[in-house]
Motif scaffolding. Structure first.
Motif, PDB file in Angstrom:
ATOM      1  N   VAL A  24      64.648  94.251  23.458  1.00  0.00           N
ATOM      2  CA  VAL A  24      63.556  94.032  22.403  1.00  0.00           C
ATOM      3  C   VAL A  24      63.614  92.826  21.412  1.00  0.00           C
ATOM      4  N   GLY A  25      64.971  92.579  21.192  1.00  0.00           N
ATOM      5  CA  GLY A  25      65.522  91.590  20.441  1.00  0.00           C
ATOM      6  C   GLY A  25      65.189  90.194  21.040  1.00  0.00           C
ATOM      7  N   SER A  26      65.644  90.235  22.502  1.00  0.00           N
ATOM      8  CA  SER A  26      65.302  89.084  23.110  1.00  0.00           C
ATOM      9  C   SER A  26      63.960  88.667  23.451  1.00  0.00           C
ATOM     10  N   TRP A  27      63.186  89.691  23.547  1.00  0.00           N
ATOM     11  CA  TRP A  27      61.669  89.655  23.905  1.00  0.00           C
ATOM     12  C   TRP A  27      60.955  88.831  22.600  1.00  0.00           C
ATOM     13  N   LEU A  28      61.542  89.448  21.460  1.00  0.00           N
ATOM     14  CA  LEU A  28      60.705  89.025  20.135  1.00  0.00           C
ATOM     15  C   LEU A  28      61.079  87.496  20.054  1.00  0.00           C
ATOM     16  N   ARG A  29      62.471  86.936  20.167  1.00  0.00           N
ATOM     17  CA  ARG A  29      62.870  85.926  19.916  1.00  0.00           C
ATOM     18  C   ARG A  29      61.983  84.787  20.888  1.00  0.00           C
ATOM     19  N   ALA A  30      61.909  85.281  22.019  1.00  0.00           N
ATOM     20  CA  ALA A  30      60.803  84.469  22.903  1.00  0.00           C
ATOM     21  C   ALA A  30      59.480  84.330  22.760  1.00  0.00           C
ATOM     22  N   ARG A  31      58.969  85.410  22.421  1.00  0.00           N
ATOM     23  CA  ARG A  31      57.563  85.522  21.961  1.00  0.00           C
ATOM     24  C   ARG A  31      57.341  84.634  20.633  1.00  0.00           C
ATOM     25  N   HIS A  32      58.253  84.929  19.718  1.00  0.00           N
ATOM     26  CA  HIS A  32      58.150  84.014  18.558  1.00  0.00           C
ATOM     27  C   HIS A  32      58.139  82.625  18.704  1.00  0.00           C
ATOM     28  N   ALA A  33      59.063  82.280  19.470  1.00  0.00           N
ATOM     29  CA  ALA A  33      59.045  80.812  19.751  1.00  0.00           C
ATOM     30  C   ALA A  33      57.886  80.165  20.741  1.00  0.00           C
ATOM     31  N   GLY A  34      57.044  81.257  21.109  1.00  0.00           N
ATOM     32  CA  GLY A  34      55.979  80.789  22.199  1.00  0.00           C
ATOM     33  C   GLY A  34      56.562  80.732  23.581  1.00  0.00           C
ATOM     34  N   GLY A  35      57.660  81.199  24.112  1.00  0.00           N
ATOM     35  CA  GLY A  35      58.407  80.729  25.257  1.00  0.00           C
ATOM     36  C   GLY A  35      58.399  81.887  26.334  1.00  0.00           C
ATOM     37  N   CYS A  36      59.273  81.796  27.329  1.00  0.00           N
ATOM     38  CA  CYS A  36      58.935  82.834  28.519  1.00  0.00           C
ATOM     39  C   CYS A  36      60.097  83.707  28.358  1.00  0.00           C
ATOM     40  N   TRP A  37      59.977  84.937  28.560  1.00  0.00           N
ATOM     41  CA  TRP A  37      60.883  86.089  28.655  1.00  0.00           C
ATOM     42  C   TRP A  37      61.213  86.341  30.313  1.00  0.00           C
ATOM     43  N   LEU A 266      52.504  98.370  19.305  1.00  0.00           N
ATOM     44  CA  LEU A 266      53.615  98.393  18.597  1.00  0.00           C
ATOM     45  C   LEU A 266      54.457  96.918  18.602  1.00  0.00           C
ATOM     46  N   LEU A 267      54.595  96.577  19.747  1.00  0.00           N
ATOM     47  CA  LEU A 267      55.319  95.068  19.759  1.00  0.00           C
ATOM     48  C   LEU A 267      54.527  94.092  19.402  1.00  0.00           C
ATOM     49  N   ASP A 268      53.109  94.165  19.455  1.00  0.00           N
ATOM     50  CA  ASP A 268      52.333  93.102  19.119  1.00  0.00           C
ATOM     51  C   ASP A 268      52.369  93.042  17.434  1.00  0.00           C
ATOM     52  N   ALA A 269      52.239  94.191  16.785  1.00  0.00           N
ATOM     53  CA  ALA A 269      52.376  94.224  15.481  1.00  0.00           C
ATOM     54  C   ALA A 269      53.678  93.845  14.761  1.00  0.00           C
ATOM     55  N   ALA A 270      54.864  94.182  15.449  1.00  0.00           N
ATOM     56  CA  ALA A 270      56.254  93.690  15.332  1.00  0.00           C
ATOM     57  C   ALA A 270      56.341  92.260  15.281  1.00  0.00           C
ATOM     58  N   LEU A 271      55.612  91.693  16.338  1.00  0.00           N
ATOM     59  CA  LEU A 271      55.751  90.245  16.657  1.00  0.00           C
ATOM     60  C   LEU A 271      55.148  89.552  15.460  1.00  0.00           C
ATOM     61  N   ALA A 272      53.798  90.056  14.819  1.00  0.00           N
ATOM     62  CA  ALA A 272      53.113  89.465  13.836  1.00  0.00           C
ATOM     63  C   ALA A 272      53.867  89.407  12.665  1.00  0.00           C
ATOM     64  N   HIS A 273      54.871  90.193  12.495  1.00  0.00           N
ATOM     65  CA  HIS A 273      55.766  90.204  11.165  1.00  0.00           C
ATOM     66  C   HIS A 273      57.014  89.615  11.342  1.00  0.00           C
TER      67      HIS A 273
END
Length: 288
Positions: A24-37, A266-273
């Protein structure tokens, strides 16, 4: 280069809470950066693998809403690439064959520092191959742990690159594949922090780029021990993903939407914040 992150489990058991937090930590950082996971299955140690666990891990990740942006890579299909890297190290005289037994290594404190094998060569058995480690310090700044340094010869010595059985080490395979997949940041558990200086040194030897590193704290059991895939009681249930996913987000210090009823929501909401700096404030939440 755009952001590329990865989650790289080994198929030695089912996914547990610690693995999920790292994913989850790696997914959040990748998604926040607009990159690939990406997901990479590190299946190069057959004696330690649990039958069916690779497929089970991939299925569990999907159940938790974590789907890779590219096809899953299996290290067992990448042996030719490791052969090429090993040959490059041999040409540069950076590895040597070693017939030292465990008892001989134990007599020397368990660390090989000679840059050569001190045992008599045995033509009747295959040697391990070790890196000829220099007497130098590798330093880097970890995204969670801060400044780090390791004196290679004193702290790890001449570490194994290829085992007696012909299997390549985690250190070499990880370095080769991170470069091949274009990984720009590695987010993983702090149990692998000690491996990073060796991997940076190998990157330098092979002329490969060095990604950024973020080593997250470990999720512990109720007695303060690192979770282990060998203990079935620590497995999480993909059939009921929400409790474990909420726990992973709480561990990472990321707000979770109490109204969400599906992992993707849940993941989308977490990513938004999500603020990447939140990963520097992981909560000390042991599993039940």
């Amino acid at each position: 280069m755009s952001y590329r992150g990865r989650f790289a489990p080994s198929p030695t058991g089912m996914l547990h809470a610690g693995s999920l937090a790292a994913a989850v930590g790696s997914w959040l950082r990748a998604r926040h950066a607009g990159g690939c996971w990406l997901v990479r299955m590190e299946d190069i140690d057959p004696p330690r693998e649990v039958a069916g666990s690779a497929a089970a891990i991939i299925a569990a990740l999907a159940a938790f809403g974590l789907v890779a942006d590219e096809p899953v890579i299996y290290q067992s299909s990448r042996i030719a690439a490791y052969d090429a890297a090993f040959a490059q190290l041999r040409r540069a005289n950076m590895v040597f064959p070693c017939w030292c037994s465990r008892s001989e290594l134990a007599a020397g404190g368990g660390i090989h520092r000679d840059g050569r094998c001190t045992a008599r060569p045995d033509p009747g058995r295959a040697p391990a191959w070790r890196a000829r480690v220099p007497d130098e310090t590798i330093a880097f700044v970890d995204g969670w742990q801060g400044p780090q340094q390791q004196r290679l010869r004193d702290d790890v010595g001449d570490f194994v690159i290829r085992r007696v059985e012909g299997l390549y080490s985690y250190q070499l395979a990880c370095v080769v594949d991170d470069a091949w997949q274009g990984i720009t940041e590695v987010v993983r558990g702090s149990d692998l922090l000690d491996s990073t200086p060796r991997q940076i040194w190998l990157q330098q030897c092979l002329g490969l780029p060095t990604p950024r590193y973020v080593h997250l704290p470990l999720v512990l059991d109720s007695e303060g021990r690192k979770l282990s895939k060998s203990e079935r009681s620590q497995e999480i249930d993909p059939a009921h993903p929400m409790p474990a996913l909420r726990q992973a987000l709480a561990f990472l210090g990321v707000p979770a939407d109490e109204k969400a009823v599906r992992p993707s929501a849940l993941l989308d909401a977490a990513l938004a914040h999500f603020d990447p700096n939140n990963l520097t404030h992981c909560s000390d939440i042991p599993t039940p």
